[in-house]
Design a protein around this motif. Sequence first.
Motif, PDB file in Angstrom:
ATOM      1  N   LYS A 471       0.822  -1.210   0.000  1.00 58.10           N
ATOM      2  CA  LYS A 471       0.000   0.000   0.000  1.00 58.10           C
ATOM      3  C   LYS A 471       0.861   1.266   0.000  1.00 58.10           C
ATOM      4  N   GLN A 475       0.778   4.107  -2.830  1.00 58.21           N
ATOM      5  CA  GLN A 475       0.336   5.454  -2.480  1.00 58.21           C
ATOM      6  C   GLN A 475       1.327   6.511  -2.953  1.00 58.21           C
ATOM      7  N   GLU A 479       0.268   9.779  -5.430  1.00 62.10           N
ATOM      8  CA  GLU A 479       0.480  11.200  -5.154  1.00 62.10           C
ATOM      9  C   GLU A 479       0.809  11.983  -6.417  1.00 62.10           C
ATOM     10  N   LEU A 579      -7.616   7.371  -1.032  1.00 60.58           N
ATOM     11  CA  LEU A 579      -6.806   6.948   0.122  1.00 60.58           C
ATOM     12  C   LEU A 579      -7.648   6.181   1.135  1.00 60.58           C
ATOM     13  N   LEU A 582      -8.167   2.820  -0.318  1.00 61.81           N
ATOM     14  CA  LEU A 582      -6.904   2.093  -0.237  1.00 61.81           C
ATOM     15  C   LEU A 582      -6.689   1.542   1.166  1.00 61.81           C
TER      16      LEU A 582
END
Length: 1013
Positions: A471, A475, A479, A579, A582
Amino acid sequence: MKDTYLWERDYIHDHVISVNEEKEKYWDQLLGETMVAELRKRYPEFQAYLEDWIFEVKKEVDMSAMNKEYREWTEPSYEIHRNIRGTKLFFAEFYQPFLITGIEEFKRQLNTGKEQITSDVYEDFGDELAVRLQNMALRTLIAEMHGYKQRGMLKGADSKEEYQDFCRICGRKEFFYYIADTYPVLSRCIRERIECQIQYYVKVLKWFREDSDKIGKLFFDGEIPDRITGIESGLSDLHNGGKEVLKICLENGKKILLKPRSMKNEQFFTRLLGWISERTDSSQYHYRILSCRDHSWCEIVEYQSCESEQEIRQYYRRLGEQLFLSYLLGTSDIHAENLIACGAYPVIVDLEALARPGKEIQAESAEDAIYSWIRESVIGTGILPFYVWNKEGEGIDGSAIHSQKGQKLPFQIPAVAEEETSNMYITYREGVTSAGRNLAWMKGKEETIAAYVDDLLVGFSEAYQAVEKEKGSFQSVLEEGKGLQSRVVLMHTQRYAMLLNSSYHPSLLMDGADREIFLSSIGRGRWNREERIVREEVRALLRGDIPCFSNGMDEKSLYAGEEKCEEAFFQRTAYSRILERLGGIGQSDRNKQCDLIRTSMELIPENKENFVNQIYEVRADNGFGRTMDKESLNRIIAALTDRLCTYAIWNQKKSEVSWPVLHFASSGNYAWQIRPMGVYFYDGLSGMLLLTTVMQDKQKSERIERIQKALKRQLFQYTDEGLEDLRNLQSGNTGAYTGEGSIVYTYLKLYQLTKESIYLQYARKHAEIVSKIVPKDTCADLLGGKAGAAWIFLQMFEQTGEKRYVGEAEKAVCSMLPQAVKMDCGIGWKPESGEIPIGGTAHGNAGILMPVLALWEFTKKQEYEILAEEIWEYEESLYREERGNWIDRGKDKEEGEDTVAWCHGAAGILLARLWCYQRVTDRTWKERLKNDIERAYRKTETYWKRDSWSLCHGTGGNLWIMDIADRMLGKEQKNRMDIDEFRLLPQERLNPGIMGGYGGILLYLLKNNLKIK
């Protein structure tokens, strides 16, 4: 000045003027009084318009335009095309002066860019312009032609010659100025369309000139492209000032696409997909993109076949990975036109709606929460099969993975009738979906997607687990996309398009105010919360554009083009939602999404042999009757209980609970939708309350107790609100299973089970509701209609001894009589979805006979015995000795007329006759019913086994009926159940309902579990 719109006018109130009643009446009839009142509130100019105030054009409004003069056709080498890419151009002569003006102005504005193109581009420009202008002017020209004909002003021996004569007339200078004077708004729309198209094409050629080096390097191995030889249009809707996707044809024979927007979304999606592919040992097709700030050039992805079985399996595995990424990002609008099957590679070619920000309605009700859950699931991407209904109740699948040609659209398409005659008119016809490039195929033959569901699931699960495992790394790549813009789809494009098309009606083209008022109806029910957005939609439609909105991935504002339309429109940014998702991925969520994938893939009509509910003969030597495996039974009960709790969805306050339920189309074409559960017993919340109450009675559980208490509150609230206002009811149906009578039925069963007096109190309350709505119910059967209401009233009488319920039952039965159909033998009632009266319990005479016979017994009125005789006679005429069953004329061909279930056929008739036998005292009827019971028992005992285990039409219902029959008839209690063969059909996985889903199966298994030591 009548070509101005309301927003461009300054009305001058110089004296008291009354409302123009003719105008007011016109708009009341066209839009409705409620909409007109809303417009008066929101549009001060609208009230001034109704009162015929004088006005001036606002100073800031630029009304300058190109030359409005008539232009003679001076290009003998160029002939107007009367058939443009399959579109017929009617009244071509009318468009000549506009095309002359457009092409000459296009050449003038090109200035030094003329050397970039060949003369064919001017021809393409003219063709595109002609088609666009016809969309605006056709209705008006037809209306004018009819006027000429009525006044006897057309020459010709027949209607075709008269059409030709009008074509000559509409190409003349006098007609040109007549249209400009009579329909100033049409004249304005035409001028603006010409201006927009010129500006856009000039800009495209400027982009081409500036980007040619980069285009050559990326697409043509460094070779700078030569001149443009053609521009193909009509590939997309018009947005933001007439911009559209164009196919650019080059002198080297190659073609590329021009999109009037950045394609950074597609590049970012490719970047994330590459991250996944590195970890799943797969590959994806990455088509070439040159993305700029306000436009992009991209490779044209070709529709190609797979060369082997292995390639087609790879295709679905790759698509599974893309499905997961789309689900994670909240990507939507991936319909059939946005997916291209390029051999072994699925390619999503439009990712404008890359990520969805948080504008969800606060889930005040469980129903709201379920709709949100559907949107946020894999179904919400648009990739998987999912249906909308057309007016015939048939499902239309527009999904990327499965949409096919020939499906009837849920709306009608305007078309020209009696073409090229003076009788021409606009009609509306059934539209059908056209062939796309979205279906994977192999060696020229399309394959059924159901065969590759496991491959799709492999790709989805591998991508899911890859991200779940890393993860943090994923991530960090996410971004990079925080600065991207994503399209926000506020309303279906087709709705915008239909309203825009209607706004070109000649009656709306005489005064700009009329066209704006008409288009303002797009804000119906939205003005209070979205006024600025509605105004922007209206402005876009006035320009001839389809409204288009967007949002920054890390912003909460809504944009219309470059302009900020609404500050803080969203509660959460798209990036924060990604997010959050996620952070929430895990095994439980993965299982749910995989469940949805498998269900949607397996329920396609081509796969119906795998979910049609077959009937099987059970012989005495089949081995049934052996000792049941309690461990296996408990395992299935636990699994169904867990499924029930896992799919329970709560509102935000945790005060309401419901379930997403799969519903099939009424037409029987196997199309389906997922919707919130209703309230009725058959597959609704009242049945769930009975189930959870039984579950708590058998074995205490905190999860089940919480659900049971919420359902109890919800059902009581439903009754209280229904008593307060009948409009609060789910429907006007009164039946015992799919009507308001089913709520009474539930309360009675709960009272009998728990002995809690409040349930009997609420049964009385809801019986009052049923008695009020019986007269308006148009259905007669037990399941959803008046027979069911009568049956419920009689059960209330048996429970309470209150004779008023017998009177209510009489009213219900008597109100059915006008609908009765006289048959060769006896009478019957047409089911709601059929033309021929049928037998059976749910929709036919067996269910209707129950309250009628009981009324005869309770009242001793001879008319009920006569009525019962006629009902029985017709059903008896349906019995076939060679089949040992009552044929079912209402059943689908797949299952046939000879069926055995509670709803249709012998099993339901057995249960209905047993109920009647208990209550009737007349010896003749006793013998008749006994004979029917014996016949139905023999058939059901031999054919109780089905693929489904549901109570309505499956093994569970049949065995439960057999258990009841064995007990009432004094027969030996047998264990017929073979739990080793238990499975849920695809349509039952998302249906916890009592009669049609796994809730009823669970109820039956719990009952049997008590018998096994």
